[in-house]
Design a protein around this motif. Structure first.
Motif, PDB file in Angstrom:
ATOM      1  N   LYS A   1     125.926  39.351  69.097  1.00  0.00           N
ATOM      2  CA  LYS A   1     124.825  39.036  68.192  1.00  0.00           C
ATOM      3  C   LYS A   1     125.085  39.635  66.810  1.00  0.00           C
TER       4      LYS A   1
ATOM      5  N   GLN B   1     116.999  36.174  69.026  1.00  0.00           N
ATOM      6  CA  GLN B   1     116.502  37.472  69.472  1.00  0.00           C
ATOM      7  C   GLN B   1     115.161  37.887  68.858  1.00  0.00           C
TER       8      GLN B   1
ATOM      9  N   TYR C   1     124.257  41.689  75.011  1.00  0.00           N
ATOM     10  CA  TYR C   1     123.166  41.607  74.034  1.00  0.00           C
ATOM     11  C   TYR C   1     122.593  42.975  73.676  1.00  0.00           C
TER      12      TYR C   1
END
Length: 421
Positions: free
Chosen positions: A79, A146, A370
């Motif tokens: 990410k 997210q 993540y």
């Protein structure tokens, strides 16, 4: 005086005349020859929650979170960390810190700590949603999906402190929060626990009188109920995953979404009562998983969320909805034992007081792709029971062994049963 009667009565009677000072409360307890275990446990947990939360809240209140917070990431992290980790840290911290803050200010030593954290947290909220702030956070799906997750935790935290946080924000900040959360509607939830992120945001908007969309709520309730697997467990999507997502997300958010609908729209009452019964059973299972040493099974993804594995148990305690055969005091003792095992391990915090990736200490390899520094702050949700005042039986009850501790000591333990609903 019968000790059990005093424990029940002291929140209204014994504490009523002494709540203005810690010394007064301690004097009342001493006069009744009550043990001090609960006071010690509460002090430990309050100080630990502040230790975890303060770096995030303090730096954000100053507009210095992005300049100060480390951005450690898991191996193979996937990410844009600088776009997501700060909202992760703040939203998740607020989700766990809020019930304690909702107790408001008082004249005790603990109350003075709460006043300090309340002032900083209100400033932090303003910094997070003000476009002119150096710590303004991304509430869009422009870089990654997210923000939907952590906007939802932010919304959940505000729902847990409607008076002391939401109610004391300026109208400008309230509107900026609403605008930020509404902007998250552009992010499509995945067909798993993520449906609850969209739902909890809409429930928060409904609760606080803003324009809301019922479709995400109806969809989430329908899906989660369809994914029920039995004996209190929901699937994370159509399939069952052996992890702690029933506690990290599913059961706490489902129950609170349904509670808002029942209270605000006079509907979903049957589903709320059903979900609550299932969470009570799930809480009993969680309590039984805590070993005599304060450990629990390390299984499934997201283990760097640490004691957030017990959010459902802590929320059930906060709502005073524990199963009848589980005493509040035994849950307090069990959760305190877990916290000591986790947070007293070297490497849990870095030299500046920020959490480091790991489950028990610094263990980057246990993290999922993540996971970043901000992700770790979901651990604050393991402290929800601090929203109960000191006079509550959860804190006033004498220390008790929890189920596994009794079982492994050869003491009497009631048999366990599944549920059919």
């Amino acid at each position: 005086m019968d000790r059990r009667f005093f424990i029940k009565a002291i929140p209204m009677a014994g504490v009523a005349g002494t709540i203005g000072s810690d010394k007064g409360l301690l004097k009342a307890m001493a006069a009744e020859n009550l043990p001090m275990d609960g006071v010690d446990d509460r002090t430990y947990n309050v100080d630990l929650l502040i230790r975890i939360s303060r770096p995030v809240i303090s730096k954000l209140s100053q507009g210095k979170l992005k300049a100060s917070m480390p951005t450690e990431v898991a191996p193979d992290y996937a990410k844009p960390v600088d776009k997501v980790t700060y909202l992760e840290a703040f939203g998740r911290t607020l989700a766990g810190l809020a019930p304690w803050l909702e107790l408001g200010p008082d004249q005790t030593v603990e109350g003075s700590k709460r006043i300090d954290m309340l002032e900083m947290t209100r400033k932090a909220i303003a910094m997070a949603v003000d476009p002119a702030s150096p710590d303004y956070m991304d509430f869009t799906g422009k870089f990654d999906a997210q923000p939907l997750v952590d906007g939802a935790f932010l919304a959940h935290g505000l729902m847990r402190a409607p008076k002391e946080l939401w109610g004391r924000l300026t109208p400008k900040t309230q509107q900026q929060v609403i605008d930020a959360l509404i902007s998250l509607r552009s992010i499509k939830a995945f067909n798993n626990n993520w449906v609850l992120f969209s739902a909890i945001i809409e429930a928060m908007l409904l609760k606080f009188g803003a324009a809301w969309d019922r479709q995400p709520i109806d969809l989430a309730v329908q899906k989660i109920m369809e994914w029920y697997k039995g004996d209190s467990m929901y699937g994370d999507g159509a399939h069952f995953h052996y992890d702690y997502y029933n506690s990290f997300v599913i059961q706490p958010m489902l129950v609170d979404v349904l509670k808002v609908m029942a209270e605000m729209k006079d509907e979903q009452k049957e589903n709320y009562e059903l979900a609550l019964k299932r969470m009570q059973r799930y809480s009993a299972i969680l309590e039984r998983q805590i070993s005599p040493e304060g450990t629990f099974p390390v299984v499934g993804r997201s283990m760097p969320y640490r004691n957030a594995a017990f959010q459902a148990l802590a929320q059930t305690a906060l709502e005073r909805k524990l199963p009848e055969d589980i005493s509040p005091a035994q849950v307090r003792c069990a959760l305190t034992a877990v916290n000591k095992r986790i947070f007293e391990t070297p490497g849990t915090f870095d030299k500046k007081g920020w959490l480091q990736i790991g489950f028990c200490g610094h263990q980057p390899e246990i993290a999922d792709v993540y996971t970043s520094t901000g992700s770790l702050y979901l651990c604050t949700t393991g402290f929800l029971a601090l929203g109960l005042p000191m006079g509550d039986p959860f804190w006033m009850g004498p220390a008790q062994s929890w189920t596994a501790k009794k079982a492994w000591a050869g003491a009497t333990v009631k048999k366990d049963h599944s549920i059919d609903y």
